[in-house]
Design a protein around this motif. Sequence first.
Motif, PDB file in Angstrom:
ATOM      1  N   MET A  73     -43.221  41.609  11.522  1.00  0.00           N
ATOM      2  CA  MET A  73     -43.821  41.113  10.285  1.00  0.00           C
ATOM      3  C   MET A  73     -42.967  40.029   9.625  1.00  0.00           C
ATOM      4  N   LEU A  74     -41.784  39.798  10.155  1.00  0.00           N
ATOM      5  CA  LEU A  74     -40.914  38.782   9.590  1.00  0.00           C
ATOM      6  C   LEU A  74     -41.582  37.406   9.652  1.00  0.00           C
ATOM      7  N   ILE A  75     -42.348  37.181  10.708  1.00  0.00           N
ATOM      8  CA  ILE A  75     -43.029  35.898  10.886  1.00  0.00           C
ATOM      9  C   ILE A  75     -43.977  35.622   9.720  1.00  0.00           C
ATOM     10  N   ASP A  76     -44.581  36.671   9.165  1.00  0.00           N
ATOM     11  CA  ASP A  76     -45.517  36.501   8.045  1.00  0.00           C
ATOM     12  C   ASP A  76     -44.853  35.864   6.828  1.00  0.00           C
ATOM     13  N   PRO A  80     -46.304  29.184   7.405  1.00  0.00           N
ATOM     14  CA  PRO A  80     -47.373  28.945   6.435  1.00  0.00           C
ATOM     15  C   PRO A  80     -48.605  29.820   6.738  1.00  0.00           C
ATOM     16  N   LYS A  81     -49.406  30.086   5.704  1.00  0.00           N
ATOM     17  CA  LYS A  81     -50.561  30.970   5.822  1.00  0.00           C
ATOM     18  C   LYS A  81     -51.529  30.512   6.907  1.00  0.00           C
ATOM     19  N   MET A  82     -51.729  29.234   7.045  1.00  0.00           N
ATOM     20  CA  MET A  82     -52.666  28.726   8.052  1.00  0.00           C
ATOM     21  C   MET A  82     -52.179  29.061   9.472  1.00  0.00           C
ATOM     22  N   MET A  83     -50.889  28.963   9.693  1.00  0.00           N
ATOM     23  CA  MET A  83     -50.322  29.284  11.004  1.00  0.00           C
ATOM     24  C   MET A  83     -50.418  30.782  11.266  1.00  0.00           C
ATOM     25  N   ILE A  84     -50.188  31.585  10.240  1.00  0.00           N
ATOM     26  CA  ILE A  84     -50.296  33.036  10.389  1.00  0.00           C
ATOM     27  C   ILE A  84     -51.718  33.430  10.738  1.00  0.00           C
ATOM     28  N   ASP A  85     -52.699  32.821  10.063  1.00  0.00           N
ATOM     29  CA  ASP A  85     -54.108  33.092  10.369  1.00  0.00           C
ATOM     30  C   ASP A  85     -54.439  32.712  11.810  1.00  0.00           C
TER      31      ASP A  85
END
Length: 171
Positions: A73-76, A80-85
Amino acid sequence: MKRFYDAVYWLFMSFCKFVFIASICITTYVVFCRYALHSTPRWGEQAILLCMVYMALISASLAVRTDTHIRVMLIDYLLPKMMIDFLKGMSHVMIFAFSVFMIVYGFQFTALMSKSVMSGLGCKQSFLYASVPIAGICMLLMQSEKMILFFLRRMDKVPAAYLNEGGKIDG
């Protein structure tokens, strides 16, 4: 839609509970026979192995629905939110593809193993390896719900059954 997935989840979870109880009973019986009767049943260890394999694979498939599998979850917090999505969407696609892989090649391997027999139990080895395509079917069903919700969330059309009191998505 939620009722269907709840029923499928309940069915597979009940199967896992039954297999877990069976493995405990078999283990108790084998230990009793070994230490009290000084005679270990030949079929005991293979039956426990069979229970363990089915329970491990199917319960891991059930973890897909409840998001209880291990993940980073560290990546979250770093991206940026767009990359996480995008990464979440890719993970849904990859898990779905892996489920299909488990089903297709699991059936092929199960058919291949139908000619050999488990010596202790006297049943076909394919019964042991059938756990792979069964777990693949379970994972495919659980992941299909996650994928549908992922895309409905993007279109703001999440069914009311999936919303909690605060308007957020459960699960």
